[in-house]
Motif scaffolding. Structure first.
Motif, short mmCIF file in Angstrom:
data_model
loop_
_atom_site.label_atom_id
_atom_site.label_comp_id
_atom_site.label_asym_id
_atom_site.label_seq_id
_atom_site.Cartn_x
_atom_site.Cartn_y
_atom_site.Cartn_z
N LEU A 143 -36.06 -83.09 -12.10
CA LEU A 143 -35.62 -82.93 -10.72
C LEU A 143 -36.82 -82.92 -9.77
O LEU A 143 -36.76 -83.48 -8.67
CB LEU A 143 -34.82 -81.63 -10.58
N ALA A 144 -37.93 -82.31 -10.19
CA ALA A 144 -39.13 -82.25 -9.35
C ALA A 144 -39.69 -83.64 -9.11
O ALA A 144 -40.15 -83.96 -8.00
CB ALA A 144 -40.17 -81.35 -10.00
N VAL A 145 -39.66 -84.49 -10.13
CA VAL A 145 -40.15 -85.87 -9.97
C VAL A 145 -39.31 -86.61 -8.93
O VAL A 145 -39.83 -87.26 -8.02
CB VAL A 145 -40.13 -86.61 -11.32
N PHE A 166 -41.75 -87.50 -0.40
CA PHE A 166 -43.03 -88.07 -0.01
C PHE A 166 -42.99 -89.58 0.18
O PHE A 166 -43.95 -90.15 0.71
CB PHE A 166 -44.10 -87.74 -1.07
N ALA A 167 -41.91 -90.23 -0.25
CA ALA A 167 -41.85 -91.69 -0.13
C ALA A 167 -40.60 -92.18 0.57
O ALA A 167 -40.30 -93.37 0.54
CB ALA A 167 -41.95 -92.34 -1.52
N ALA A 168 -39.84 -91.28 1.22
CA ALA A 168 -38.64 -91.70 1.95
C ALA A 168 -39.03 -92.61 3.11
O ALA A 168 -40.00 -92.36 3.82
CB ALA A 168 -37.88 -90.49 2.47
N ARG A 215 -43.49 -95.71 -3.23
CA ARG A 215 -42.51 -95.00 -4.05
C ARG A 215 -42.93 -95.02 -5.52
O ARG A 215 -42.83 -94.00 -6.22
CB ARG A 215 -41.13 -95.64 -3.90
N VAL A 216 -43.41 -96.17 -5.99
CA VAL A 216 -43.86 -96.26 -7.39
C VAL A 216 -45.07 -95.37 -7.61
O VAL A 216 -45.18 -94.68 -8.63
CB VAL A 216 -44.19 -97.72 -7.75
N GLY A 217 -46.00 -95.36 -6.65
CA GLY A 217 -47.19 -94.51 -6.77
C GLY A 217 -46.84 -93.03 -6.80
O GLY A 217 -47.38 -92.27 -7.62
N VAL A 218 -45.93 -92.61 -5.91
CA VAL A 218 -45.51 -91.20 -5.90
C VAL A 218 -44.80 -90.85 -7.20
O VAL A 218 -45.01 -89.77 -7.78
CB VAL A 218 -44.61 -90.93 -4.68
N TRP A 219 -43.94 -91.74 -7.64
CA TRP A 219 -43.22 -91.52 -8.91
C TRP A 219 -44.19 -91.32 -10.08
O TRP A 219 -44.04 -90.39 -10.89
CB TRP A 219 -42.30 -92.70 -9.17
N GLN A 250 -32.39 -90.67 2.00
CA GLN A 250 -33.02 -90.17 0.78
C GLN A 250 -33.93 -91.20 0.12
O GLN A 250 -34.95 -90.84 -0.45
CB GLN A 250 -31.93 -89.73 -0.21
N GLN A 251 -33.58 -92.49 0.23
CA GLN A 251 -34.30 -93.50 -0.51
C GLN A 251 -35.05 -94.49 0.38
O GLN A 251 -35.85 -95.27 -0.12
CB GLN A 251 -33.35 -94.27 -1.43
N GLY A 252 -34.77 -94.50 1.68
CA GLY A 252 -35.52 -95.36 2.58
C GLY A 252 -34.90 -96.71 2.85
O GLY A 252 -35.41 -97.46 3.71
#
Length: 423
Positions: free
Chosen positions: A95-97, A104-106, A113-117, A365-367
């Motif tokens: 859930l934290a991921v 941080f990537a919305a 998004r890939v980098g934050v993930w 939520q996802q951008g």
């Protein structure tokens, strides 16, 4: 908590079943001494599920996956007390991921998004590894450092592999055509044959170690070529097959990574690193293809709107709607008087209104959302037209995220605003 519809319930049951299945496979390959799976595939399943479901469904999804994890652990591995503790730690990590990606990537580009993930996966797995390893060391008297290391590695690999596969399968990159299908099929066949040839070789086989390592690069090159030629979904399916071949033969102690002199567990770790690196390359290919599709769609929109086009800006906090004044079409002129979401929902059916609100929530939520949404619009006095929303974007500004949507009138509308009523 969001209302769980029949379709959402089926989706929830699907993710729980997939979580259980991948968990069974992971525990089948576990390490008896450390009581930690060599690779924890359900981590990627849970992260993907949290990324796909809206935040309103997260408590329900967490509870469902938690119960599934406890059932799996009690049935195959640990005592109830240990299962409850490890399930809570594992699901909290997943859930934290997902939360880090959403927060941080919305409304950011896909590369971010890939980098934050990736960074969130690496970081949170350290915390969960310390917590899980500490509990196991305290309750079962096993080596703390080794357990933390194995937990971290298995969680990172499982997240990277399964998230890459599942998100690739679920993202629609375009319709298939004969050329893409044939080229993808040929490359997929070559990939499977090359992976089988490289990884079914026994330890100390006819090929030297250096040659075996060189041959291991061939399936990776084929793997990267497949999504480029045939789309992300075909690429994700091919990577699933490739991963099964590599993991199966590595588990049977075959392949180039079983080098004489390595300690027990190190060859499997090399195989996991090999697949994880391939998954990351594949993720960046996904990003580049999606960026190319987005640029192509933007060019199409900039090329000029037809007679039935419109675009709006929505401020989610206030519900204020603003229509793009640079688009002068009959449809945009009809919609110009609509200044808030309540007025818009009055023109839609209850089902279409609910679906549109869910799409807006997903964008927050996802951008973004690139899927086409078709609905009917009841314009005064009695015109009913079919409209499609081709794309939604979330743009972050000083006052928060602003949603931008693009509409086009469907050519098969029963009654068009361009024709007199009753014509």
């Amino acid at each position: 908590m969001s209302y769980l519809s029949g379709r959402s319930l089926l989706a929830l049951l699907f993710w729980c079943a997939l979580y259980f299945l991948t968990g069974y496979i992971s525990l089948y390959m576990d390490a008896p001494v450390s009581r930690v799976a060599v690779v924890w595939f359900p981590a990627g399943v849970a992260v993907s599920a949290f990324l796909i479901f809206g935040r309103g469904y997260w408590p329900m999804l967490f509870l469902a996956l938690f119960l599934t994890r406890v059932l799996l652990d009690v049935a195959l591995r640990h005592t109830l007390e240990t299962s409850l503790a490890l399930s809570a730690i594992s699901l909290a990590n997943d859930l934290a991921v997902a939360w880090c990606v959403r927060y941080f990537a919305a409304a950011r580009d896909q590369l971010r998004r890939v980098g934050v993930w990736l960074l969130a996966t690496l970081g949170t797995s350290v915390i969960s590894g310390v917590l899980g390893g500490g509990w196991l060391a305290l309750r079962h008297e096993i080596d703390f450092v080794q357990t933390v290391w194995m937990w971290w590695a298995s969680n990172v690999v499982g997240t990277i592999l399964l998230t890459t596969i599942l998100m690739g399968l679920l993202w629609r990159s375009g319709p298939f055509n004969v050329r893409r299908l044939l080229s993808g099929g040929v490359l997929w066949l070559l990939l499977c044959l090359s992976a089988w040839y490289v990884f079914h070789q026994p330890v100390g086989g006819t090929h030297g170690t250096a040659l075996q390592f060189a041959l291991a690069c061939l399936p990776v090159m084929l793997m990267i070529a497949i999504p480029v030629m045939s789309g992300n979904r075909f690429g994700a399916f091919a990577f699933l097959c490739f991963s099964i071949i590599v993991i199966y033969y590595s588990w049977q102690r075959y392949g180039p990574f079983f080098i004489p002199g390595l300690r027990d567990g190190e060859p499997l770790l090399l195989a996991q690193c090999y697949l994880s690196a391939t998954a990351l390359l594949l993720s960046f290919v996904y990003v580049q293809k999606r960026a190319a599709v987005t640029a192509s769609e933007a060019e199409e929109r900039m090329a000029g709107f037809g007679q039935g086009k419109a675009a709006y800006h929505l401020e989610p906090q206030s519900g204020r709607l603003t229509w793009d004044e640079n688009i002068h079409t009959p449809l945009s002129q009809q919609l110009a008087a609509i200044s808030n979401v309540e007025q818009l929902f009055a023109l839609l059916s209850a089902e279409d209104s609910s679906a549109m609100q869910q799409r807006w929530q997903q964008v927050l939520q996802q951008g973004g959302n690139s899927e086409t949404f078709r609905f009917h619009l009841a314009l005064p006095p009695s015109n009913r037209i079919a409209v499609s929303e081709n794309r939604l974007l979330g743009l972050r500004g000083p006052a928060g995220v602003v949603i931008v949507g693009y509409w086009s009138e469907e050519p098969h509308s029963k009654v068009s605003i361009h024709s007199p009523q009753g014509a």
